[in-house]
Design a protein around this motif. Structure first.
Motif, mmCIF file in Angstrom:
data_model
loop_
_atom_site.group_PDB
_atom_site.id
_atom_site.type_symbol
_atom_site.label_atom_id
_atom_site.label_comp_id
_atom_site.label_asym_id
_atom_site.label_seq_id
_atom_site.Cartn_x
_atom_site.Cartn_y
_atom_site.Cartn_z
ATOM 1 N N PHE A 30 34.225 44.195 49.129
ATOM 2 C CA PHE A 30 33.544 43.508 48.355
ATOM 3 C C PHE A 30 34.278 43.234 46.869
ATOM 4 O O PHE A 30 34.526 42.095 46.201
ATOM 5 C CB PHE A 30 32.170 44.230 47.891
ATOM 6 N N TYR A 31 34.956 44.385 46.422
ATOM 7 C CA TYR A 31 35.884 44.053 45.363
ATOM 8 C C TYR A 31 37.174 43.495 45.365
ATOM 9 O O TYR A 31 37.526 43.041 44.655
ATOM 10 C CB TYR A 31 36.305 45.743 44.661
ATOM 11 N N TYR A 32 37.490 43.365 46.895
ATOM 12 C CA TYR A 32 38.790 42.444 47.039
ATOM 13 C C TYR A 32 38.488 41.155 46.901
ATOM 14 O O TYR A 32 39.054 40.243 46.420
ATOM 15 C CB TYR A 32 39.080 42.864 48.553
ATOM 16 N N PHE A 33 37.120 40.894 47.620
ATOM 17 C CA PHE A 33 36.725 39.217 47.326
ATOM 18 C C PHE A 33 36.385 39.087 46.007
ATOM 19 O O PHE A 33 36.787 37.790 45.434
ATOM 20 C CB PHE A 33 35.612 38.974 48.321
ATOM 21 N N VAL A 34 35.814 39.884 45.271
ATOM 22 C CA VAL A 34 35.789 39.511 43.644
ATOM 23 C C VAL A 34 36.639 39.304 43.016
ATOM 24 O O VAL A 34 36.923 38.573 42.032
ATOM 25 C CB VAL A 34 34.382 40.478 43.206
ATOM 26 N N SER A 35 37.648 40.258 43.276
ATOM 27 C CA SER A 35 38.895 40.199 42.729
ATOM 28 C C SER A 35 39.630 38.900 42.529
ATOM 29 O O SER A 35 40.440 38.501 41.788
ATOM 30 C CB SER A 35 39.855 41.394 42.690
ATOM 31 N N ALA A 36 39.302 38.091 43.722
ATOM 32 C CA ALA A 36 40.089 36.816 43.882
ATOM 33 C C ALA A 36 39.770 35.833 42.746
ATOM 34 O O ALA A 36 40.191 34.833 42.666
ATOM 35 C CB ALA A 36 39.601 36.315 45.388
#
Length: 197
Positions: A30-36
């Motif tokens: 989730f945080y990986y996608f949001v950081s994009a």
């Protein structure tokens, strides 16, 4: 195609993440996608163009795939917030009635996502319709040009005739303006419902 694929794929990914947020892998995802969302397009523009050309996807099909992937970060952020508001008891009841996990999503969760699907669909349609930079760098054939690219070519060819240029801008803008005027209530309701826990 972009809107349909975005709604179908992004809602599936967000559902998997939202319902497994207690697991470390899904929280990291989730945080990986949001950081994009914080990565500007110009930074990754050159590698994307070279890669899409190398695999032969510098055409409308490749453009659709890129729109679906680039929308993933923001859409997952919206979907996960909304899915968390859907009671898990509804899904548990469907499983007790004999529904598979796949059936639970399509028969219970996906219909409840209607306001968020409308929000994501409308925002994606507006973005894909109005985007200039991605088609400019990806599409190699001028016959595949999107409307903003055609406007750019038109302006450069007929730069003196501003009357025709502005008339063409208005015609290009009109369909999305009508869509937004009719659909703005779904955008607002979807965003506010996703923000309330």
């Amino acid at each position: 195609f972009t809107v349909v694929l975005t709604v179908l794929t992004n809602s599936l990914v967000a559902y998997a993440i939202a319902r497994n947020m207690h697991k470390k892998l899904y929280k990291v995802l989730f945080y990986y996608f949001v950081s994009a969302m914080f990565v500007p397009f110009p930074i990754i523009m050159l590698p994307i163009v070279k890669q899409m050309s190398a695999i032969g996807l510098n055409n409308p099909t490749g453009l659709i795939i890129l729109y679906v992937v680039y929308g993933l970060a923001f859409n997952i952020f919206l979907y996960v917030g909304y899915i968390k508001t859907i009671p898990k008891e509804l899904e548990e009841a469907a499983i007790i009635d004999g529904c598979s996990r796949w059936g639970v999503f399509w028969r219970v969760v996906f219909p409840l996502l209607a306001p968020m699907n409308a929000t994501v669909g409308i925002l994606t349609a507006l973005w894909a319709w109005n985007d200039f930079m991605l088609p400019l760098v990806i599409l190699s054939d001028r016959n595949d040009a999107t409307l903003p690219l055609v406007q750019y070519i038109f302006q450069s060819q007929f730069s003196v005739n501003y009357n025709l240029a502005f008339a063409s801008y208005l015609l290009a803008l009109l369909p999305m303006l009508i869509v937004y005027l009719f659909a703005q209530k779904w955008i607002i309701s979807g965003v506010t419902k996703g923000a309330i826990k």
